[in-house]
Design an enzyme around this catalytic site. Structure first.
Site, PDB file in Angstrom:
ATOM      1  N   HIS A 298      -7.461 -14.232 -26.021  1.00 60.75           N
ATOM      2  CA  HIS A 298      -8.826 -14.507 -25.560  1.00 60.75           C
ATOM      3  C   HIS A 298      -8.957 -15.954 -25.085  1.00 60.75           C
ATOM      4  O   HIS A 298      -9.484 -16.218 -23.994  1.00 60.75           O
ATOM      5  CB  HIS A 298      -9.813 -14.223 -26.695  1.00 60.75           C
ATOM      6  CG  HIS A 298     -11.240 -14.532 -26.365  1.00 60.75           C
ATOM      7  ND1 HIS A 298     -12.117 -13.584 -25.872  1.00 60.75           N
ATOM      8  CD2 HIS A 298     -11.968 -15.686 -26.456  1.00 60.75           C
ATOM      9  CE1 HIS A 298     -13.305 -14.129 -25.675  1.00 60.75           C
ATOM     10  NE2 HIS A 298     -13.241 -15.410 -26.022  1.00 60.75           N
ATOM     11  N   GLU A 299      -8.477 -16.894 -25.891  1.00 58.98           N
ATOM     12  CA  GLU A 299      -8.611 -18.312 -25.526  1.00 58.98           C
ATOM     13  C   GLU A 299      -7.760 -18.661 -24.309  1.00 58.98           C
ATOM     14  O   GLU A 299      -8.163 -19.481 -23.481  1.00 58.98           O
ATOM     15  CB  GLU A 299      -8.248 -19.207 -26.708  1.00 58.98           C
ATOM     16  CG  GLU A 299      -9.113 -19.014 -27.950  1.00 58.98           C
ATOM     17  CD  GLU A 299     -10.608 -19.006 -27.662  1.00 58.98           C
ATOM     18  OE1 GLU A 299     -11.044 -19.655 -26.689  1.00 58.98           O
ATOM     19  OE2 GLU A 299     -11.349 -18.335 -28.403  1.00 58.98           O
ATOM     20  N   HIS A 302      -9.675 -17.823 -21.325  1.00 56.71           N
ATOM     21  CA  HIS A 302     -10.539 -18.951 -20.946  1.00 56.71           C
ATOM     22  C   HIS A 302      -9.723 -20.036 -20.254  1.00 56.71           C
ATOM     23  O   HIS A 302     -10.185 -20.668 -19.298  1.00 56.71           O
ATOM     24  CB  HIS A 302     -11.205 -19.537 -22.191  1.00 56.71           C
ATOM     25  CG  HIS A 302     -12.328 -18.720 -22.748  1.00 56.71           C
ATOM     26  ND1 HIS A 302     -13.302 -18.137 -21.961  1.00 56.71           N
ATOM     27  CD2 HIS A 302     -12.652 -18.395 -24.037  1.00 56.71           C
ATOM     28  CE1 HIS A 302     -14.164 -17.493 -22.729  1.00 56.71           C
ATOM     29  NE2 HIS A 302     -13.790 -17.626 -23.990  1.00 56.71           N
ATOM     30  N   HIS A 308     -16.729 -15.283 -20.754  1.00 53.84           N
ATOM     31  CA  HIS A 308     -17.035 -14.110 -21.570  1.00 53.84           C
ATOM     32  C   HIS A 308     -17.583 -13.028 -20.637  1.00 53.84           C
ATOM     33  O   HIS A 308     -18.529 -13.263 -19.882  1.00 53.84           O
ATOM     34  CB  HIS A 308     -18.052 -14.453 -22.650  1.00 53.84           C
ATOM     35  CG  HIS A 308     -17.478 -15.284 -23.753  1.00 53.84           C
ATOM     36  ND1 HIS A 308     -18.120 -16.385 -24.273  1.00 53.84           N
ATOM     37  CD2 HIS A 308     -16.305 -15.195 -24.432  1.00 53.84           C
ATOM     38  CE1 HIS A 308     -17.381 -16.922 -25.225  1.00 53.84           C
ATOM     39  NE2 HIS A 308     -16.267 -16.221 -25.339  1.00 53.84           N
TER      40      HIS A 308
END
Length: 599
Positions: A298-299, A302, A308
């Site tokens: 997930h990071e 980013h 998101h």
């Protein structure tokens, strides 16, 4: 003569008739890599802007095609630059790869076959053929897949051990310094890239007994010695992320696509391991726990520019699928397991039993997966470590790589990708805006040399001898890169950055001034001065007044994090941060020493 002409016309028409009969009709041709997409790629119109997903070059792909007669044998011939590369026989629809957890089949009409990565490249052509039908040998029209950039995602892993964390009371460095081959193989299937190279950062690890927190959320800068002292859950991770961005710049990687991730291991007030319970990421860097599971992917999403998904959907539909889900996304494919990944949650998923409480339900009563970028962790089959991104999110990942500068280690030169010509071209880094964003796009002038990395923090409001906010962290020695630096004791170099002159880098100090210098004293008594591209001036006023909140301890205006890499050809005796306002005018013989540390 007339009879001859009639004869020729009849022969010509017969030839055309035979040719028409021998043209093989093929439909719905698709390539499966991270997702199953049309051969021409897939596009979205988002707020008047076209986002496009291409097939990734130099990456294996499952070829799918539908034919009228499913009972014949079909072949796909790959051509490149006028020459035949190879041929594969397609499997009939009954042999189409399964879906995770034996879910619904992707198709009942597609023939399929795996194309080796070496064949998948810009300019490839595909022609289908069949043998044994009532029409004899049939061949299709030649098709041109939309193959795009080939690239390797390079990633540094740099563990942070804070407040006494070590191999015994947290996790051993042998496990935190990198990701194993199994994880790498799965990540390649989830990320739109040709390959993945994840290695321990040259620094190896950062091991500090304390950590300086910048002003945040109405709190002043502070020094902490355990994780319980943080004022909010993300405060330490925010500080780690700032250091990762700093290191990317120091190593000359800020214009590259190289990523960095830091497993964060720290102790609480009782000396126990404290979990991060989350992560932070952005601008090519991320941090979180050491497990390399959902938080990690997930990071790093980013880090590649992904927001998101749910928030982007709510923000004028900048993400096209409802509530950050995969409702409308193409199916995924995992070549390692040779199976399709549906957009619905499979039975062995962690969240399967409770998914109907919160998930979108599809027309068949199944829970739809969420994107990795919107609470998607746990939606995957139990055999997988990671869940899926949406197809649309691959456009952001592909653009992340298209816009980067690449260093070619084979010839020591740089290259960039041209998406119009679909090719790399030789590139020479340039200095933009007269040095405002650094010199030569902050690319290294020396690579893979012995270096010291100096990192410091400084507060403009901390009183002398009170507190430790203004400090220099322990030196970090490694093999690394050096970028162009300026020496404030060198008049020629200072003239080049002087905003009052017409030097080559006259805007170098425009962001906040150039009010500070690092001075290094070596054991042979020699000195090295490095002008910092940092100051305390208002934006684009390098000769102007101080920032409005420079005396407010709760404002970021009163805090500075900085660092430089210097060649480690001599042993360092002392490092000092000097106050050198308007350094382009030269610095005094005895400048004010703001911070000093001996080694």
């Amino acid at each position: 003569m007339k009879l001859i002409l009639i004869y020729l016309i009849l022969v010509f028409n017969l030839f055309n008739f035979i040719n028409c009969q021998n043209i093989l009709k093929v439909s719905n041709v698709r390539f499966a890599q991270t997702h199953v997409i049309p051969i021409e790629g897939k596009s979205w119109n988002i707020q008047g802007s076209t986002k496009h997903m291409s097939i990734v070059g130099k990456r294996r792909a499952l070829l799918l095609a539908s034919f009228q007669d499913q009972n014949l044998s079909y072949f796909a011939t790959i051509w490149y630059d006028g020459g035949k590369v190879g041929m594969i026989q397609l499997n009939d629809p009954s042999q189409l790869p399964l879906t995770e957890d034996n879910g619904e089949k992707y198709s009942k009409v597609h023939h399929s076959g795996m194309i080796p990565k070496e064949w998948v490249r810009v300019g490839m052509k595909i022609q289908f053929s069949s043998f044994g039908g009532i029409n004899g040998t049939e061949v299709s029209d030649i098709l041109s897949p939309d193959v795009g950039q080939d690239y390797t995602l390079k990633m540094w892993i740099l563990p942070f051990y804070l407040f006494g964390a070590n191999d015994t009371n947290t996790q051993p460095f042998s496990k935190t310094k990198g990701i194993d081959s199994g994880i790498s193989k799965e990540l390649i299937e989830k990320w739109s890239c040709s390959d993945l190279q994840a290695d321990n950062h040259p620094i190896q690890k950062i091991d500090w007994p304390y950590f300086v927190m910048e002003p945040r959320s109405g709190n002043p800068a502070m020094v902490i010695t355990n994780s319980d002292q943080k004022k909010d859950g993300y405060a330490i991770m925010n500080g780690v992320l700032s250091i990762l961005w700093l290191l990317r710049g120091m190593f000359g990687e800020s214009s590259s696509s190289i990523q960095i991730y830091s497993p964060l291991l720290h102790l609480d007030a009782k000396g126990r391991y404290a979990d991060t319970y989350g992560g932070l990421g952005g601008s090519s860097a991320g941090t979180g726990n050491h497990r390399f599971t959902g938080i990690f992917i997930h990071e790093q999403g980013h880090a590649m520019g992904l927001p998101h998904a749910g928030e982007a959907y709510d923000n004028k539909r900048k993400y096209p699928y409802k509530q950050g889900s995969l409702s409308g996304s193409e199916w995924g494919f995992d070549a390692n397991h040779n199976e399709f990944l549906g957009t619905f949650i499979p039975p062995t998923a962690e969240l399967y039993k409770t998914c109907k409480k919160n998930s979108i339900i599809d027309s068949k009563g199944r829970c739809v997966k969420q994107s990795v970028m919107q609470s998607g962790a746990g939606d995957q089959s139990s055999k997988y470590r990671y869940s899926m991104f949406a197809d649309f999110e691959m456009t952001t990942i592909q653009n992340y790589f298209k816009n980067s500068i690449y260093y070619d280690e084979t010839n020591g030169k740089y290259k960039k990708w041209n998406d119009t010509s679909k090719s790399y071209y030789a590139y020479k880094p340039i200095t933009k805006e007269k040095g405002f964003e650094g010199v030569d796009e902050n690319t290294p002038i020396e690579r893979n040399v012995d270096i010291y990395s100096i990192i410091f923090t400084y507060s403009t409001v901390e009183k002398p001898k009170v507190g430790k906010i203004s400090q220099i962290y322990p030196l970090l020695k490694s093999k690394g890169n050096l970028i162009r630096q300026f020496d404030p004791t060198n008049k020629k170099e200072m003239d080049s950055v002087n905003p009052k002159l017409n030097g080559e880098f006259k805007w170098y100090c425009n962001s906040s001034g150039c009010d500070y210098t690092i001075r290094v004293t070596f054991y042979d008594s020699s000195l090295k001065h490095v002008l910092l591209q940092q100051g305390k001036r208002k934006y684009k006023l390098p000769t102007g007044s101080f920032r409005d909140n420079i005396n407010d301890p709760k404002s970021s205006d009163s805090f500075m994090l900085g660092g430089v890499n210097i060649k480690a050809n001599k042993k360092i005796k002392k490092v000092e941060l000097l106050e050198t306002p308007f350094a382009w005018n030269g610095i005094p013989k005895n400048p004010t020493v703001l911070v000093s540390k001996s080694f």
